[in-house]
Design an enzyme around this catalytic site. Structure first.
Site, short mmCIF file in Angstrom:
data_model
loop_
_atom_site.label_atom_id
_atom_site.label_comp_id
_atom_site.label_asym_id
_atom_site.label_seq_id
_atom_site.Cartn_x
_atom_site.Cartn_y
_atom_site.Cartn_z
N ARG A 63 -33.52 8.85 11.41
CA ARG A 63 -32.73 7.66 11.74
C ARG A 63 -31.82 7.83 10.37
O ARG A 63 -30.41 7.34 10.59
CB ARG A 63 -33.23 6.45 11.80
CG ARG A 63 -32.54 5.25 12.01
CD ARG A 63 -33.28 4.12 12.25
NE ARG A 63 -32.46 2.88 12.89
CZ ARG A 63 -32.49 1.71 11.79
NH1 ARG A 63 -33.41 1.45 11.25
NH2 ARG A 63 -31.69 1.00 12.70
N HIS A 67 -27.76 7.32 10.52
CA HIS A 67 -26.78 6.36 9.93
C HIS A 67 -25.95 6.69 8.71
O HIS A 67 -24.98 5.89 8.53
CB HIS A 67 -27.86 5.17 9.43
CG HIS A 67 -28.36 4.20 10.56
ND1 HIS A 67 -28.51 2.84 10.31
CD2 HIS A 67 -28.60 4.50 11.83
CE1 HIS A 67 -29.09 2.34 11.58
NE2 HIS A 67 -29.06 3.11 12.51
N HIS A 194 -35.31 8.20 19.85
CA HIS A 194 -36.08 7.03 20.08
C HIS A 194 -37.53 7.50 20.75
O HIS A 194 -38.35 6.87 21.19
CB HIS A 194 -35.38 5.90 20.76
CG HIS A 194 -34.61 5.43 20.09
ND1 HIS A 194 -33.63 4.17 20.43
CD2 HIS A 194 -34.03 5.38 18.69
CE1 HIS A 194 -32.91 3.80 19.56
NE2 HIS A 194 -33.25 4.53 18.47
C1 HEM Z 1 -27.47 4.81 20.70
C2 HEM Z 1 -27.63 3.80 19.95
C3 HEM Z 1 -28.55 3.26 19.11
C4 HEM Z 1 -28.96 2.11 18.76
C5 HEM Z 1 -28.43 0.91 19.21
C6 HEM Z 1 -30.02 2.31 17.84
C7 HEM Z 1 -30.81 1.18 17.37
C8 HEM Z 1 -32.18 1.34 16.67
C9 HEM Z 1 -32.99 0.04 16.28
C10 HEM Z 1 -32.51 -1.32 16.45
C11 HEM Z 1 -34.05 0.66 15.67
C12 HEM Z 1 -35.29 -0.15 15.01
C13 HEM Z 1 -34.62 -0.54 13.75
C14 HEM Z 1 -35.68 -1.94 12.84
O1 HEM Z 1 -36.33 -2.35 13.95
O2 HEM Z 1 -35.59 -1.90 11.92
C15 HEM Z 1 -33.91 2.11 15.73
C16 HEM Z 1 -34.92 3.14 15.34
C17 HEM Z 1 -34.85 4.45 15.50
N1 HEM Z 1 -33.44 4.99 15.76
FE1 HEM Z 1 -32.08 4.37 16.77
N2 HEM Z 1 -30.42 3.70 17.73
C18 HEM Z 1 -29.49 4.26 18.06
C19 HEM Z 1 -29.22 5.73 18.36
C20 HEM Z 1 -30.08 6.52 17.55
C21 HEM Z 1 -29.71 7.86 17.15
C22 HEM Z 1 -28.62 8.57 17.65
C23 HEM Z 1 -30.88 8.55 16.46
C24 HEM Z 1 -30.87 9.70 15.78
C25 HEM Z 1 -30.56 11.03 16.33
C26 HEM Z 1 -31.72 7.32 16.28
C27 HEM Z 1 -32.98 7.45 15.53
C28 HEM Z 1 -33.91 6.14 15.62
C29 HEM Z 1 -35.21 6.52 15.01
C30 HEM Z 1 -35.98 7.80 14.68
C31 HEM Z 1 -35.71 5.24 14.85
C32 HEM Z 1 -37.18 4.72 14.29
C33 HEM Z 1 -36.97 4.72 12.69
C34 HEM Z 1 -38.27 4.39 11.96
O3 HEM Z 1 -39.44 4.19 12.78
O4 HEM Z 1 -38.30 4.28 10.84
N3 HEM Z 1 -31.12 6.22 17.02
N4 HEM Z 1 -32.79 2.54 16.29
#
Ligand code: HEM
Length: 328
Positions: A63, A67, A194
């Site tokens: 992530r 970002h 995700h």
């Molecule tokens: C499509 C739009 C996306 C949205 C709206 C989104 C939003 C989010 C949100 C809200 C979280 C949880 C954060 C928290 O609660 O602190 C999250 C976690 C995560 N996102 Fe996304 N995300 C998106 C796309 C992506 C993309 C493109 C990737 C990587 C290629 C990604 C990888 C991840 C990962 C791996 C987590 C888990 C992180 C952890 O457990 O520390 N996301 N995302």
């Protein structure tokens, strides 16, 4: 006279052309082959240690790369700490109390600096670490394109405006990806990240109690999943309580994320929108990946490479930071 003008022209071109070439420099997989041949194994070892200590770190690093890339390109801008003259990206709304893994990048960078001082950018370390995160979780391998330089600035405001929010609808998600040069298919493919990791309750509470001001849960949520989530995430308080983004195999990189979307088991609005918005262009990709893990595993690397290519910094616009948290 004519020969003299031609000679001057040739000299001028010789001066100008390399400059143009480096401004458009392409990333290459063998960028450090001579200058730091051990970089790949150092990053891989660092990631193995980090994920052994905490499985979730694979997700957090993946992530972090996303970002980074969506704000000024993949230039390690997210890694910069705030200074008295610059508000960085760490405190922007999508990142604050949310993105993690900075210490892991620091540790890997320190090891890389020991072997090859001043050679490998923080942006490239993050790109390699994100790939290794996927592989260590059971996902596909790809050769990472390298040669990015690190930014001299970060942008709090672009972090707030460019990064997608979990409550956003399909049209907004598509346009935020398009603004980065990424396709609808890239959106669906990269959302498959995700398949690992966790989300805080604050990011999905609205779906459980008061969706879109209806005082009702989101009707696309399966009833059993809704009850499960309400246990984790009360209607008030517990903002930081965690739920897995993919409930079936939350630490394994696989295509179950897409199968779950077909059954109303996407955690965030932005996840479920890929299927339940009935947008044909995204629904067909979700269905394809739900049916074929091979197809997801073939396309995920391609989309990661496309994301990794967003506005790479080359030449004097960037630098190789010694400490990823501060400019040199
Ligand atoms: C499509 C739009 C996306 C949205 C709206 C989104 C939003 C989010 C949100 C809200 C979280 C949880 C954060 C928290 O609660 O602190 C999250 C976690 C995560 N996102 Fe996304 N995300 C998106 C796309 C992506 C993309 C493109 C990737 C990587 C290629 C990604 C990888 C991840 C990962 C791996 C987590 C888990 C992180 C952890 O457990 O520390 N996301 N995302």
């Amino acid at each position: 006279m004519r020969t003299r003008i031609s000679a001057i022209r040739i000299v001028l071109l010789a001066i100008i052309l390399p400059g143009i070439a480096s401004a458009n420099a392409q990333l290459t997989t063998d960028f450090y082959i001579k200058s730091c041949p051990s970089v790949q194994s150092i990053v891989r070892n660092g990631m193995m240690v980090a994920v052994r200590n905490e499985t979730r770190m694979a997700a957090s690093i993946l992530r972090l790369f996303f970002h980074d890339c969506f704000v000024q390109g993949c230039d390690a801008s997210i890694l910069l700490d705030d200074t008295s003259t610059m508000q960085g990206e760490k405190t922007a709304f999508p990142n604050a109390n949310s993105v993690r893994g900075f210490e892991v990048v620091d540790a890997i960078k320190a090891s890389v600096e020991q072997s090859c001082p001043g050679v490998v950018s923080c942006a490239d370390i993050l790109a390699l670490a994100a790939r290794d995160a996927v592989v260590l979780s059971g996902g596909p391998f790809w050769n990472v394109r390298l040669g990015r330089r690190d930014s001299l600035t970060a942008s709090y405001s672009l972090a707030n405006s460019n990064l997608p929010a979990p409550s956003e609808d399909i049209d907004t998600l598509i346009s935020k990806f398009a603004a980065q040069g990424l396709s609808v298919s890239d959106l669906v493919t990269l959302s498959g990240a995700h398949t690992i990791g966790q989300s805080r309750c604050v990011n999905f509470r609205d779906r459980l109690y008061d969706y879109d001001g209806s005082a009702q849960p989101d009707s696309t949520l399966s009833a059993a999943y809704l009850a499960q989530l309400q246990n984790v995430c009360p209607s008030s308080g517990g903002d930081d309580n965690l739920a897995p983004l993919e409930l079936t195999t939350p630490t394994r990189f696989d295509n179950i994320y897409y199968k779950n979307l077909l059954n109303g088991k996407g955690l965030l609005t932005s996840d479920q929108e890929l299927f339940s918005s009935n947008q044909t262009s995204t629904v067909s990709v979700v269905q394809n990946y739900a049916a074929s893990s091979r197809s997801f595993f073939t396309n995920f690397p391609t989309s990661m490479i496309a994301m990794g290519n967003i506005s790479p910094l080359t030449g004097s616009n960037g630098e190789v930071r010694i400490n990823c948290r501060v400019i040199n």
